[in-house]
Enzyme design. Structure first.
Site, mmCIF file in Angstrom:
data_model
loop_
_atom_site.group_PDB
_atom_site.id
_atom_site.type_symbol
_atom_site.label_atom_id
_atom_site.label_comp_id
_atom_site.label_asym_id
_atom_site.label_seq_id
_atom_site.Cartn_x
_atom_site.Cartn_y
_atom_site.Cartn_z
ATOM 1 N N ASP A 62 13.035 -99.794 -13.993
ATOM 2 C CA ASP A 62 13.745 -98.534 -13.764
ATOM 3 C C ASP A 62 13.843 -98.305 -12.261
ATOM 4 O OD1 ASP A 62 14.994 -96.115 -14.206
ATOM 5 O OD2 ASP A 62 13.167 -95.022 -14.701
ATOM 6 N N HIS A 63 14.786 -97.507 -11.854
ATOM 7 C CA HIS A 63 14.854 -97.080 -10.458
ATOM 8 C C HIS A 63 14.109 -95.754 -10.317
ATOM 9 C CE1 HIS A 63 18.776 -99.525 -9.697
ATOM 10 N NE2 HIS A 63 17.707 -100.222 -9.388
ATOM 11 N N HIS A 97 16.888 -92.747 -14.085
ATOM 12 C CA HIS A 97 17.477 -93.009 -15.409
ATOM 13 C C HIS A 97 18.306 -94.290 -15.477
ATOM 14 C CE1 HIS A 97 16.150 -88.994 -15.218
ATOM 15 N NE2 HIS A 97 17.255 -88.498 -14.710
ATOM 16 N N HIS A 98 17.785 -95.320 -14.836
ATOM 17 C CA HIS A 98 18.479 -96.612 -14.863
ATOM 18 C C HIS A 98 17.612 -97.653 -15.581
ATOM 19 C CE1 HIS A 98 20.715 -95.306 -10.937
ATOM 20 N NE2 HIS A 98 21.125 -94.632 -12.014
ATOM 21 N N GLN A 99 17.067 -97.297 -16.712
ATOM 22 C CA GLN A 99 16.187 -98.237 -17.416
ATOM 23 C C GLN A 99 16.974 -99.464 -17.886
ATOM 24 O OE1 GLN A 99 16.313 -94.920 -18.161
ATOM 25 N NE2 GLN A 99 14.253 -94.122 -17.915
#
Ligand SMILES: Cc1cc2nc3c(=O)[nH]c(=O)nc-3n(C[C@H](O)[C@H](O)[C@H](O)COP(=O)(O)OP(=O)(O)OC[C@H]3O[C@@H](n4cnc5c(N)ncnc54)[C@H](O)[C@@H]3O)c2cc1C
Length: 619
Positions: free
Chosen positions: A348-349, A553-555
């Site tokens: 994630d980021h 929210h970049h999973q």
């Protein structure tokens, strides 16, 4: 995309009344697992007619960017019958207003997931649980996201190809990035863009003074102004927005709404897929089981089932259906069909929202007043004004810190986002709640600030070395899976060091004339919980990072794409699930390693690419 022409004032005013419990969209208990397990329309399902079955050529599960593109492209063939299943409902036109995107995290358009508690992380958030929102609506997360449009770095994709994923180099994917887009950004690299695709990309019509100052300061520091979706990513730019005339372009209004009259495409909303149906002997996926209108139903696929339920739900569905780590499935009493490392890796980021910059002038987006001002609606109708801002994200820069060990000198390890405000911007009502910031911290740090003279520069860690994982809680499809972020845990502490280097970078940036002009300074109120460290020491910043960093929210990577020789791989470079025929996964879960991008555009690209792979096999 098909943005709406007119927004009735009645709808608009509803937003300012969002606490009104009578509104259908708003659920104050949005983070309650129980509520999500039994929202109205679901709950106990009855099998009224167990023999009622439907048959399609392709069944697609999930209507996020990837699923919507696939449904659109496959239904171009009138001889194919397509079913698209989405657990969420259709979005209201209010979701097209960029400035209020955050509000929809408090509605049933969001799954409302929370990450499990992690030792020494999320210390500044309620119950030490990080919010992991995901779209649960026709169009998926593209209906509730911030609309920042990024393709990623060419090196990202070349690496995927180098690691054994044939057909996934930037050169080979380029046409898929072009295929979806309709690029209207003024400053663009020629030869890198397309006009006429379904997804509009444009400049944001409104810019605050803080964004101008950030862009100016970055240039004064020697960074070029770039088209970061073009030839070179390294540098600074105002955000490119996935909007059209100031309104959101989502997977829904770009790829589904315009084609819903196609006779060969069936779209079921409020339809929750609970299981992929797989013949245990032949290991062939022949359909899905889903719940709609409280009835268990079955749909058969003559050709393929495609799972596009997103990075947090696709792995859940695979595991519920017997595809996953053998030991874990056996512990839960799920018969194992294929032993694969589903959910074992989750990247994630992480973003740090603790760098508040104060100024001597009004430099932020006047959101609080705009939300209650009729004039902003008129401007919105004209495609301009404050409501067109992307929930505060206005400008960004891709930079490289001295900590980076990457060979390429211009491969960024940090993205800086300039937010034209702070959690006090909307009077502390919604912004701060999306991050679950505790009252203690909010009251100490942000409440004393006015709404107009403090903004945030947030570093985003682009290539984390730490990675998490996810697993099922039980075999009940209505139970939330368990998510473990494991942020900042790499043994060499490179993630932490990169973040601290990025804080030093921002401190230097504040010395540039464009920011000095506003007497821009880092707010130095000691963070509750970190007062025992010397302010501005590395230890102080580590403590702050452990309090106020949160997911952006970049999973990804929970159903990793890789060659057969890769022990972490779940799908091949054709996105076929290893060991199972008739089954592909296509969404951000297949992304093999962190990318230098927000993940919306990559997900559209994955949809375009897999649609062609499917056509190659079946057309
Ligand atoms: C708040 C937020 C802000 C973001 N901001 C940005 C941004 O500015 N720019 C950017 O590039 N990216 C952003 N992202 C990330 C980006 O939106 C996602 O990476 C992208 O939407 C993922 O697409 P997807 O196709 O993988 O799946 P998703 O968009 O997650 O869609 C999956 C769909 O499947 C449905 N589904 C799941 N399980 C089932 C089931 N069992 N049965 C039926 N349907 C099911 C879900 O309801 C959902 O609609 C943001 C994300 C969030 C949450």
């Amino acid at each position: 995309c098909n943005v709406s022409g007119f927004m009735p004032y009645r709808l608009y005013t509803n937003i300012s009344l969002y606490y009104d419990p009578s509104l259908p969209l708003i659920h104050p208990a949005y983070t309650s697992e129980n509520w999500y397990n039994n929202p109205s329309g679901y709950g106990e399902a009855h099998t009224k007619n167990p023999n009622s079955e439907e048959e399609y050529d392709f069944i697609i599960v999930g209507s996020g960017p990837a699923g919507s593109v696939i449904a659109n492209r496959l239904s171009e063939n009138p001889n194919w019958k397509i079913l698209l299943l989405e657990v969420g409902k259709e979005p209201t036109t209010l979701t097209e207003i960029p400035a209020i995107a955050y509000y929809f995290q408090f509605t049933d358009y969001n799954w409302g997931y929370l990450m499990e508690e992690q030792e020494n992380m999320a210390l500044g958030f309620i119950d030490r649980r990080m919010h992991w929102p995901r779209g649960r609506v026709l169009g998926g997360s593209s209906v509730i996201n911030w609309m920042i449009h990024t393709r990623g770095n060419q090196i990202d994709y070349n690496r995927w190809a180098k690691n054994g994923n044939k057909g996934w180099s930037y050169k080979e994917l380029f046409r898929y990035f072009l295929k979806s887009e309709s690029f209207d950004v003024k400053l663009k690299d020629s030869g890198y863009h397309h006009h006429g695709g379904k997804l509009n990309v444009e400049d944001v019509a409104y810019r605050s003074k803080s964004a101008d100052a950030f862009v100016g300061a970055m240039q004064e520091m020697g960074y070029p102004y770039v088209d970061y979706n073009g030839k070179k990513q390294y540098g600074v730019s105002y955000v490119h927005a996935t909007t059209k005339r100031g309104r959101r372009c989502s997977a829904f209004n770009s790829f589904l709404e315009p084609i819903r009259s196609r006779a060969n495409l069936k779209i079921y909303t409020s339809a929750k897929v609970t299981k992929i149906l797989i013949d245990a002997n032949t290991k062939h996926a022949w359909g899905v089981k889903f719940v709609k209108d409280r009835q268990n139903r079955i749909a058969k696929a003559k050709k393929e089932v495609i799972i596009s339920a997103g990075a947090l739900s696709s792995p859940q569905l695979l595991m519920l259906s017997g595809i996953g780590p053998k030991k874990h499935l056996e512990e839960l009493g799920i018969p194992v069909i294929q032993n694969l490392p589903v959910g074992r890796k989750l990247y994630d980021h992480l973003g740090f929202f603790g760098l508040t910059i104060t100024a001597n002038d009004s430099v932020t987006i006047p959101l609080e007043t705009a939300l209650y001002d009729l004039r902003t609606i008129i401007e919105y109708k004209q495609g301009k004004g404050v409501l067109a801002t992307l929930s505060g994200a206005e400008a960004l820069a891709f930079v490289r810190t001295p900590v980076s060990k990457e060979a390429h000198p211009f491969y960024p390890d940090i993205e800086l986002i300039s937010f034209g405000g702070n959690p006090r911007l909307d009077n502390g009502e919604v912004y701060r709640k999306t991050a679950r910031i505790t009252d203690e911290i909010y009251n100490k740090i942000w409440r004393p600030l006015g709404t107009s003279k403090a903004f945030i520069i947030a570093p985003i860690l682009l290539h984390p070395k730490s990675c998490g994982y996810m697993k099922l809680k039980s075999k009940n499809p209505y139970d939330w899976p368990r998510f473990y972020g494991n942020y900042l845990t790499d043994p060499e502490k490179l993630d932490l060091k990169t973040f601290i280097a990025s804080i030093r970078f921002v401190q230097n940036l504040l010395g540039m004339p464009s920011l000095r002009r506003y007497n821009a300074k880092l707010l130095d109120t000691p963070l509750p919980g970190c007062q025992h460290y010397i302010y501005d020491s590395d230890n102080y910043w580590e403590c702050s990072l452990r309090h106020l960093s949160t997911s952006v929210h970049h999973q990804t990577t929970t159903c990793k794409m890789g060659p057969k020789s890769d022990p972490e791989a779940v799908v091949s470079d054709k996105l076929k699930v290893y060991g199972i025929s008739g089954l592909r996964v296509a969404d951000t879960s297949i992304i093999p390693e962190p990318i230098t991008a927000h993940t919306n555009v990559p997900s559209f690209m994955i949809g375009e690419k897999v649609a062609d792979l499917i056509k190659e096999d079946w057309w």
